[in-house]
Write a protein that holds these residues in place. Structure first.
Motif, short mmCIF file in Angstrom:
data_model
loop_
_atom_site.label_atom_id
_atom_site.label_comp_id
_atom_site.label_asym_id
_atom_site.label_seq_id
_atom_site.Cartn_x
_atom_site.Cartn_y
_atom_site.Cartn_z
N ILE A 143 35.79 25.89 -28.58
CA ILE A 143 36.47 27.06 -28.00
C ILE A 143 36.18 28.30 -28.82
O ILE A 143 35.83 29.35 -28.28
N ASP A 150 43.71 24.62 -26.75
CA ASP A 150 43.74 24.73 -25.30
C ASP A 150 45.18 24.83 -24.81
O ASP A 150 45.54 24.29 -23.76
N ARG A 162 47.80 31.30 -21.36
CA ARG A 162 46.47 31.28 -20.78
C ARG A 162 46.28 32.41 -19.77
O ARG A 162 45.21 32.99 -19.66
#
Length: 237
Positions: free
Chosen positions: A27, A88, A102
């Motif tokens: 990421i 995440d 997010r």
């Protein structure tokens, strides 16, 4: 690429090749795969207290990887945001800062309107057109005449910078008349602009300040004299 081997018996060895393309996508690449795996392990800890302790330990590791940024304001806030992003958004720990989402991360900024001008004579630039528009708004007098003369000389200098050829004053006057929508007319006047030699000398002097003929700037990026330039190494007589 990682090489793993397994022994089926005492004599045989089987090699299994593991390529990065087969691994999960990183990421934030700057921290590397080992820290990514460590964050994944922290996110999988069931006990919340132990998970909080492990998250703080990971934050310390992330900070030690960038020691030059420890005194930067909001550096700790940035590290906490990054650890949630790298997990995440699966990491459930107590953060001293608001936890990012997010949806907020995926928001795109509004399109910035940028003026698109396509002038007919691009070698003059857009600023010349702005100066001409300002001159059109001024009242008649010595100040306006002086500004018009400055604009005309600058147009001639810009013309020579891009065309590298002689240019007659009549050409500049015609362009000035066209760009001013017929409000500035010097074609019938006895006004004379600076000669080509002086303008070329000015252009060359300005270019030498930035990049001398030997290709090495006199001033370095930090604003100090460039030691690689020949004139800066001369000893006083």
């Amino acid at each position: 690429m990682t090489v793993k081997y397994e022994k089926e018996n005492a004599n045989d060895v089987v090699f299994n090749l593991e390529y990065n393309a087969e691994r999960p996508q990183l990421i934030i690449h700057e921290y590397g795969r080992h820290l990514q795996k460590l964050i994944d392990q922290v996110a999988s800890i069931e006990d919340r207290n132990e998970r909080n302790k492990a998250a703080k330990y990971v934050i310390q590791i992330m900070g030690s990887m960038n020691p030059h940024l420890r005194d930067v304001p909001d550096f700790q806030h940035k590290l906490w945001d990054q650890i949630f992003i790298m997990s995440d958004f699966r990491l459930d720990v107590d953060s001293p800062y608001p936890i990012p989402s997010r949806e907020v991360l995926q928001l795109k900024p509004d399109v910035l309107p940028y003026p698109q001008n396509f002038p007919k004579y691009r070698f003059y630039g857009n600023n010349i057109k702005y100066m001409i528009d300002v001159a059109n708004k001024w009242e008649e007098g010595e100040m306006k005449n002086a500004l018009i003369k400055v604009i005309a000389n600058h147009m001639k200098k810009s013309y020579l910078s891009w065309n590298k050829d002689t240019v007659k004053d009549e050409v500049i006057f015609e362009h000035l008349y066209e760009l001013s929508d017929g409000k500035i007319n010097l074609t019938a006047s006895s006004e004379e602009l600076l000669n080509v030699t002086d303008l070329m000398r000015t252009n060359k002097r300005q270019s030498n300040k930035i990049m001398p003929s030997n290709g090495k700037p006199k001033i370095s990026k930090n604003g100090k004299p460039n030691p690689m330039h020949k004139n800066n190494n001369r000893k006083p007589q």
